[in-house]
Design an enzyme around this catalytic site. Structure first.
Site, mmCIF file in Angstrom:
data_model
loop_
_atom_site.group_PDB
_atom_site.id
_atom_site.type_symbol
_atom_site.label_atom_id
_atom_site.label_comp_id
_atom_site.label_asym_id
_atom_site.label_seq_id
_atom_site.Cartn_x
_atom_site.Cartn_y
_atom_site.Cartn_z
ATOM 1 N N ARG A 135 12.702 7.696 -28.460
ATOM 2 C CA ARG A 135 13.614 8.711 -27.951
ATOM 3 C C ARG A 135 14.151 9.512 -29.130
ATOM 4 O O ARG A 135 14.326 8.981 -30.214
ATOM 5 C CB ARG A 135 14.783 8.050 -27.215
ATOM 6 C CG ARG A 135 14.427 7.540 -25.836
ATOM 7 C CD ARG A 135 15.655 7.002 -25.119
ATOM 8 N NE ARG A 135 16.153 5.796 -25.730
ATOM 9 C CZ ARG A 135 17.163 5.713 -26.582
ATOM 10 N NH1 ARG A 135 17.843 6.803 -26.919
ATOM 11 N NH2 ARG A 135 17.541 4.572 -27.099
ATOM 12 N N TYR A 177 6.546 10.596 -24.893
ATOM 13 C CA TYR A 177 7.057 9.234 -25.063
ATOM 14 C C TYR A 177 7.927 8.853 -23.859
ATOM 15 O O TYR A 177 8.809 9.630 -23.457
ATOM 16 C CB TYR A 177 7.870 9.104 -26.370
ATOM 17 C CG TYR A 177 8.645 7.805 -26.377
ATOM 18 C CD1 TYR A 177 7.986 6.590 -26.594
ATOM 19 C CD2 TYR A 177 10.002 7.751 -26.059
ATOM 20 C CE1 TYR A 177 8.665 5.382 -26.512
ATOM 21 C CE2 TYR A 177 10.692 6.553 -25.981
ATOM 22 C CZ TYR A 177 10.012 5.370 -26.215
ATOM 23 O OH TYR A 177 10.687 4.165 -26.115
ATOM 24 N N LYS A 204 15.808 7.260 -18.153
ATOM 25 C CA LYS A 204 17.034 7.574 -18.904
ATOM 26 C C LYS A 204 17.669 8.864 -18.385
ATOM 27 O O LYS A 204 18.889 8.989 -18.343
ATOM 28 C CB LYS A 204 16.724 7.704 -20.393
ATOM 29 C CG LYS A 204 16.105 6.456 -21.001
ATOM 30 C CD LYS A 204 17.009 5.264 -20.854
ATOM 31 C CE LYS A 204 16.429 4.034 -21.522
ATOM 32 N NZ LYS A 204 17.275 2.853 -21.317
ATOM 33 N N HIS A 224 23.754 1.148 -18.503
ATOM 34 C CA HIS A 224 22.589 0.678 -19.260
ATOM 35 C C HIS A 224 22.645 -0.862 -19.284
ATOM 36 O O HIS A 224 22.937 -1.462 -20.314
ATOM 37 C CB HIS A 224 22.675 1.266 -20.673
ATOM 38 C CG HIS A 224 21.417 1.123 -21.479
ATOM 39 N ND1 HIS A 224 21.415 1.143 -22.853
ATOM 40 C CD2 HIS A 224 20.123 0.959 -21.110
ATOM 41 C CE1 HIS A 224 20.178 1.006 -23.301
ATOM 42 N NE2 HIS A 224 19.377 0.888 -22.265
ATOM 43 N N SER A 251 19.563 -0.360 -26.842
ATOM 44 C CA SER A 251 18.106 -0.441 -26.749
ATOM 45 C C SER A 251 17.550 -1.411 -27.790
ATOM 46 O O SER A 251 18.039 -1.465 -28.921
ATOM 47 C CB SER A 251 17.511 0.941 -27.020
ATOM 48 O OG SER A 251 18.152 1.887 -26.198
ATOM 49 N N CYS A 278 17.695 -4.638 -28.025
ATOM 50 C CA CYS A 278 18.563 -5.751 -28.440
ATOM 51 C C CYS A 278 18.369 -6.953 -27.520
ATOM 52 O O CYS A 278 19.246 -7.809 -27.415
ATOM 53 C CB CYS A 278 20.024 -5.330 -28.442
ATOM 54 S SG CYS A 278 20.420 -4.229 -29.798
ATOM 55 N N ASP A 282 17.081 -3.078 -17.395
ATOM 56 C CA ASP A 282 17.528 -1.935 -18.199
ATOM 57 C C ASP A 282 18.672 -1.135 -17.581
ATOM 58 O O ASP A 282 19.513 -0.630 -18.308
ATOM 59 C CB ASP A 282 16.329 -1.000 -18.464
ATOM 60 C CG ASP A 282 16.583 -0.010 -19.589
ATOM 61 O OD1 ASP A 282 17.198 -0.408 -20.594
ATOM 62 O OD2 ASP A 282 16.173 1.155 -19.462
ATOM 63 N N ARG A 296 5.253 -0.342 -26.606
ATOM 64 C CA ARG A 296 5.808 -0.733 -25.308
ATOM 65 C C ARG A 296 4.762 -1.251 -24.341
ATOM 66 O O ARG A 296 3.583 -0.909 -24.438
ATOM 67 C CB ARG A 296 6.463 0.500 -24.648
ATOM 68 C CG ARG A 296 7.603 1.109 -25.439
ATOM 69 C CD ARG A 296 8.868 0.359 -25.213
ATOM 70 N NE ARG A 296 9.993 0.862 -25.974
ATOM 71 C CZ ARG A 296 11.251 0.862 -25.528
ATOM 72 N NH1 ARG A 296 11.539 0.394 -24.337
ATOM 73 N NH2 ARG A 296 12.225 1.296 -26.289
HETATM 74 C C1 OXD Z 1 15.664 2.339 -24.296
HETATM 75 C C2 OXD Z 1 14.661 1.891 -23.296
HETATM 76 O O1 OXD Z 1 15.300 3.031 -25.268
HETATM 77 O O2 OXD Z 1 15.056 1.181 -22.362
HETATM 78 O O3 OXD Z 1 16.841 1.993 -24.120
HETATM 79 O O4 OXD Z 1 13.482 2.262 -23.400
HETATM 80 MN MN MN Z 2 17.177 0.942 -22.312
#
Ligand code: OXD
Ligand code: MN
Length: 591
Positions: free
Chosen positions: A78, A206, A215, A235, A257, A259, A284, A376
């Protein structure tokens, strides 16, 4: 309109058809494909994506239905500096967002999109965010010229005609336009127009920038709609803890993100927790609304997992490994000679030779990583053996605990409980975390990331805190609020707490606290587990002193923490609820 159509234009919704005409007029595609979400369509589009070289089939014996994709090397995460909230009044976007006037941004993007789909196919992708029939569910339509986006949206959302069925003739849907252009960072914009329920994303392919349901709609536009309509877009992962007697407790948890939200959402309890189960609802995003009984109910608007691959293994997350065994799209991982995938932290040892995420030959002696740190997997939630049966319940699940979590090598204890909702809002609002590869930026630097929403809040963050405080009035049984940190390190630089499945011990304390059990001690930070509060059975090799170290707090470090949170408070000053300033004063006086 001169473009040929394929797929049935399976809607007569006049707002949808007029908007598709308008976009086609602007972008001039050669053909328009109206997606219906069927299996036959998936097969045909996958075949085409392989022919175009967008997807490479993986070894179909080892990984049935799985494909590999490599992104442009300049387009792997991102990009917050290219992400804009375009509101008539800049104060509505607030100081934590990039802002541009809607008129100016529309003009800029229209110029970039003019003729951008010449010779290409424009896909019209209808989708639902949330289970069909839920009062929280929203409809989106994404127009894109990326077949990779279409196939990924099919995994991440409930894509297809069901969305038109829910929409009927209503004009209330999110309009998302995605044009890849030449995937150049100079022409990359992810622009949100919350007043119009619209998003335009250009110059990227992406996931986080272009799967517009995720998002863009579910968080940035969703948070705007939530404030207007009295609900919350967060989130957060959602999980259900089932005790050996079958009692279920639902928990939502916000972490920045990369974590470990996916790992926590799919936690497998250690053997000592016989009879305990953790069910996944989402990994998420949570949409939460007070129910008629005064509890806070949550749904996961998504239908798939767009998870970080590196570090995922049978040890760290067996349910994720099972989820990606089939029907998964992998992006920017390493490709092994037998047509399988690999990444750093995989169970399999490094291959003697493979192709790295850039497509170059890689050996264990290579200096670079084989998989991009933000590579990913995109996998259907239905593959998860522990997908909660409640995951598609239109009513959602009642949330008993909200957890805020961060990646902090110092300062933050393993777990503490806020004294009450307002204190919990302060805890979330002052959260800081070390930066990860999920967004372009300085890795490891601690940045304030309130409620893990800094990159995703679609309006003024001060107003967002106020929304959290106001929600309390609508919830008669508020969830208890906690803060956790799995990442604290000792002086030797090693993690003090083993994490992963062992986090069940912390989760059980949280669940017990919500059910009125479990002992706790009052500290200046909040409630912390009392002596022997954690069941450490089965952790014979664990040094109990490390638990005390992981749980300790240091007044000097906390002073710095308060000073750091002041930076954000000053930035938001004109909209900051005074309750948060009182909470800061209370915290300082408790020290
Ligand atoms: C982020 C995702 O970047 O969930 O938070 O992909
Ligand atoms: Mn996320």
């Amino acid at each position: 309109m001169s473009a040929k159509s394929s797929g049935a234009a399976n809607t007569t919704n006049p707002t949808v058809t007029a908007w598709v005409d308008e976009v086609a007029h602007l972008t001039r595609p050669e053909r328009i494909h109206w997606c219906d979400g069927s299996e036959a369509e998936k097969e045909a589009l996958t075949k085409l994506a392989v022919e175009l070289g967008v997807l490479t089939p993986l070894n179909q014996t080892k990984r049935p239905g799985c494909y590999y994709h490599r992104s442009n090397a300049n387009d792997v995460a991102r990009v917050e500096q290219c992400t804009f909230i375009c509101t008539s009044n800049p104060e509505d976007a607030g100081p934590t967002n990039n802002w541009m006037a809607p008129r100016d941004m529309y003009a800029k993007l229209r110029a970039l999109c003019e003729g951008a789909m010449r010779g290409r196919t424009m896909y019209v992708v209808p989708y639902l965010m949330g289970p069909p029939g839920s009062p929280l569910t929203k409809v989106g339509v994404e127009i894109t010229d990326s077949i990779y986006v279409v196939l990924s949206m099919r995994i991440m959302t409930r894509m297809g005609s069901a969305a038109y069925a829910q929409l009927g003739n209503s004009p209330n849907f999110n309009r998302g336009l995605h044009c890849m252009l030449d995937v150049h960072p100079d022409r990359r914009f992810i622009a949100h127009f919350p007043e119009d329920n619209a998003v335009i994303s250009v110059g990227s392919n992406y996931g986080g920038n272009v799967l517009l349901g995720k998002k863009c709609l579910a968080l940035r536009i969703g948070s705007w709609l939530g404030r207007k309509e009295g609900w919350m877009a967060e989130h957060m992962l959602i999980l259900g803890v089932e005790s050996p007697t079958g009692e279920k407790t639902f928990v939502a948890a916000a972490f920045p993100s990369a974590c470990g939200k996916t790992n926590f959402a799919m936690l497998v309890p250690p053997p000592a927790f016989k009879g305990w189960k953790v069910w996944t609802i989402g990994d998420d995003i949570a949409w939460m609304k007070p129910g008629p009984d005064g509890k806070l109910y949550a749904i996961n608007p998504e239908a798939g997992y767009f998870g970080v691959a590196p570090g995922t293994s049978m040890k760290s997350n067996p349910n994720a490994m099972k989820s990606i065994a089939r029907d998964t799209i992998f992006t920017n991982v390493a490709l092994t000679p037998d047509g399988d995938v690999w990444w750093e932290g995989h169970d399999a040892p490094p291959p003697k030779e493979c192709l790295d995420w850039r497509g170059q030959k890689w050996t264990p002696d290579s200096k670079e990583k084989a998989a991009h740190p933000n590579s990913r997997f995109c996998a259907p939630a239905a593959n998860n053996p522990m997908l909660a049966p409640e995951a598609s319940d239109p009513n959602g699940v009642p949330i008993s605990a909200i957890i805020f979590g961060a990646r902090r090598s110092t300062t933050m204890p393993l777990v503490y409980q806020a004294f009450n909702w307002i204190h919990g809002v302060y805890v979330g609002a002052t959260m800081g975390s070390e930066m990860t590869a999920a967004a372009a930026g300085v890795l490891g630097q601690v940045r304030l990331d309130p409620m893990a929403m800094l990159p995703f809040c679609g309006y003024n963050m001060g107003e967002y805190f106020l929304h959290w405080l106001r929600m309390r009035k609508l919830i008669t049984h508020p969830p208890r609020i906690f803060h956790v940190n799995w990442f604290r390190k000792g002086e030797d630089g090693k993690f003090l707490w083993p994490g992963f499945g062992e986090n069940m011990r912390v989760l059980k304390w949280i669940v017990d606290r919500c059910r009125g059990g479990a002992n706790a001690e009052e500290t200046p930070l909040g409630w912390v587990p009392g002596p022997n509060a954690f069941d450490l059975t089965g952790m014979e090799d664990f040094n109990v002193d490390d638990l005390a170290r992981a749980q300790s707090f240091n007044v000097e470090e906390w002073r710095n923490e308060v000073v750091k949170s002041n930076e954000l408070f000053l930035k938001l000053y004109s909209h900051l609820p005074k309750e948060l300033i009182f909470q800061r004063e209370l915290l300082v006086s408790r020290f």
